[in-house]
Design a protein around this motif. Structure first.
Motif, short mmCIF file in Angstrom:
data_model
loop_
_atom_site.label_atom_id
_atom_site.label_comp_id
_atom_site.label_asym_id
_atom_site.label_seq_id
_atom_site.Cartn_x
_atom_site.Cartn_y
_atom_site.Cartn_z
N ALA A 47 -12.18 -0.92 -21.81
CA ALA A 47 -12.46 -1.79 -20.66
C ALA A 47 -11.53 -1.48 -19.49
O ALA A 47 -11.96 -1.43 -18.33
CB ALA A 47 -12.33 -3.26 -21.07
N MET A 48 -10.25 -1.26 -19.78
CA MET A 48 -9.30 -0.95 -18.72
C MET A 48 -9.60 0.41 -18.10
O MET A 48 -9.50 0.59 -16.88
CB MET A 48 -7.87 -1.00 -19.27
CG MET A 48 -7.43 -2.39 -19.70
SD MET A 48 -5.78 -2.42 -20.45
CE MET A 48 -4.75 -2.22 -18.98
N ALA A 49 -9.97 1.37 -18.93
CA ALA A 49 -10.31 2.70 -18.42
C ALA A 49 -11.56 2.64 -17.55
O ALA A 49 -11.61 3.24 -16.47
CB ALA A 49 -10.52 3.67 -19.57
N LYS A 50 -12.55 1.89 -17.99
CA LYS A 50 -13.79 1.76 -17.21
C LYS A 50 -13.51 1.12 -15.86
O LYS A 50 -14.05 1.55 -14.83
CB LYS A 50 -14.81 0.93 -18.00
CG LYS A 50 -16.16 0.82 -17.32
CD LYS A 50 -17.15 0.05 -18.19
CE LYS A 50 -18.52 -0.04 -17.51
NZ LYS A 50 -19.49 -0.79 -18.35
N GLY A 51 -12.65 0.11 -15.85
CA GLY A 51 -12.30 -0.56 -14.60
C GLY A 51 -11.60 0.35 -13.61
O GLY A 51 -11.72 0.18 -12.40
N GLY A 52 -10.88 1.34 -14.13
CA GLY A 52 -10.18 2.28 -13.27
C GLY A 52 -10.92 3.58 -13.04
O GLY A 52 -10.39 4.50 -12.41
N GLY A 53 -12.15 3.68 -13.54
CA GLY A 53 -12.93 4.91 -13.38
C GLY A 53 -12.33 6.10 -14.10
O GLY A 53 -12.45 7.24 -13.66
N ILE A 54 -11.70 5.84 -15.25
CA ILE A 54 -11.00 6.89 -15.99
C ILE A 54 -11.88 7.39 -17.14
O ILE A 54 -12.32 6.58 -17.97
CB ILE A 54 -9.67 6.36 -16.55
CG1 ILE A 54 -8.77 5.87 -15.41
CG2 ILE A 54 -8.96 7.41 -17.37
CD1 ILE A 54 -7.65 4.97 -15.86
N PRO A 55 -12.16 8.67 -17.20
CA PRO A 55 -12.98 9.18 -18.30
C PRO A 55 -12.27 9.08 -19.65
O PRO A 55 -11.05 9.25 -19.73
CB PRO A 55 -13.23 10.65 -17.92
CG PRO A 55 -12.16 10.99 -16.95
CD PRO A 55 -11.79 9.73 -16.25
N VAL A 56 -13.03 8.76 -20.69
CA VAL A 56 -12.50 8.63 -22.05
C VAL A 56 -13.19 9.65 -22.94
O VAL A 56 -14.41 9.77 -22.94
CB VAL A 56 -12.73 7.21 -22.61
CG1 VAL A 56 -12.21 7.11 -24.04
CG2 VAL A 56 -12.06 6.16 -21.73
#
Length: 252
Positions: A47-56
């Motif tokens: 969720a935090m990565a998605k909020g920051g536009g960070i690829p996982v």
């Protein structure tokens, strides 16, 4: 063979990674998350990565063991930039108004860190206002790029974009004329002066992506003799930037 990450490029462990995502998410380039990560932590970090536009990227624990050997990574490793990437609209807010001449460079998924470093170094020399990079499928400003750029990444605004075509369109609406460099261009780079407020779009040696070509106002080529089919991307970028710079210098 995969090249090892530099020590300064990695942040690992649950608490350090969560702290990074809370305090400075723009420095986080990518997350490597174990497929076996516990569900509560997994949901939170995604969720935090998605909020920051960070690829996982979901990986096996063995991959993380190789990525961060001799570390307690706890199933999560973040790839970190030594510089904070600017948000596109943050960058736009600081752009001087028209008609001041301005050069912005957009890299269309340039993947080699050495090329990226060389391009940033030339961008600084030519007075570019900023360098736009997609966060996916592209080289990003890691430690090796800092070295190749001779530190220019700390002095040239590096801007994170999600979508190349959208960024081109947004800058066109702000008064920039976009010129893509591609061997398939019908017009020479040197056939007429470049616009004073220029968005220069540059791709890998294989050329610009289809979407980048479709959204640029004009596609130009660098004329060549000999048997080589293309120039190194950092060389092509340098020629394009200096062609814009040369015209500005000759009128100053």
């Amino acid at each position: 063979m995969r090249k090892p990450f530099e020590v300064g490029d990695l942040c690992f462990g649950r608490h350090p990674v969560l702290d990074l995502l809370r305090a400075d998410p723009k420095r986080c380039l990518k997350l490597y998350l174990s497929r076996s990560a516990e569900e509560p932590f997994r949901r939170r970090v995604i969720a935090m990565a998605k909020g920051g536009g960070i690829p996982v990227q979901y990986v096996e624990m063995s991959f993380l063991d190789r990525l961060a050997p001799l570390s307690v990574h706890q199933g999560v490793v973040a790839r970190v930039a030594p510089v904070t990437l600017l948000d596109f609209w943050e960058f736009v807010e600081d752009i001087p108004p028209s008609p001041e001449p301005l050069l912005v460079v957009l890299l269309d998924h340039v993947k080699d860190p050495q090329n990226l470093g060389a391009i940033v170094r030339t961008a600084e020399a030519c007075g570019a206002a900023g360098l736009l990079l997609p966060k996916r499928r592209a080289a990003l400003p890691t430690g090796s790029v800092v070295k190749a750029s001779a530190g220019a990444v700390f002095r040239v605004p590096i801007v994170s974009i999600v979508n190349v075509a959208r960024a081109i369109g947004d800058l066109q609406e702000l008064g920039f004329f976009s010129v893509g460099l591609d061997a398939a261009g019908e017009r020479s780079l040197f056939a007429g002066s470049l616009p004073e407020r220029l968005l220069l779009v540059i791709g890998e040696e294989s050329g610009l992506s289809r979407l980048a070509k479709e959204h640029c106002d004009e596609i130009r080529k660098i004329p060549m003799r000999g048997k080589g089919e293309s120039l190194n991307v950092s060389v092509a970028a340098s020629i394009g930037m200096y062609e814009w710079f040369r015209a500005r210098e000759s009128t100053s």
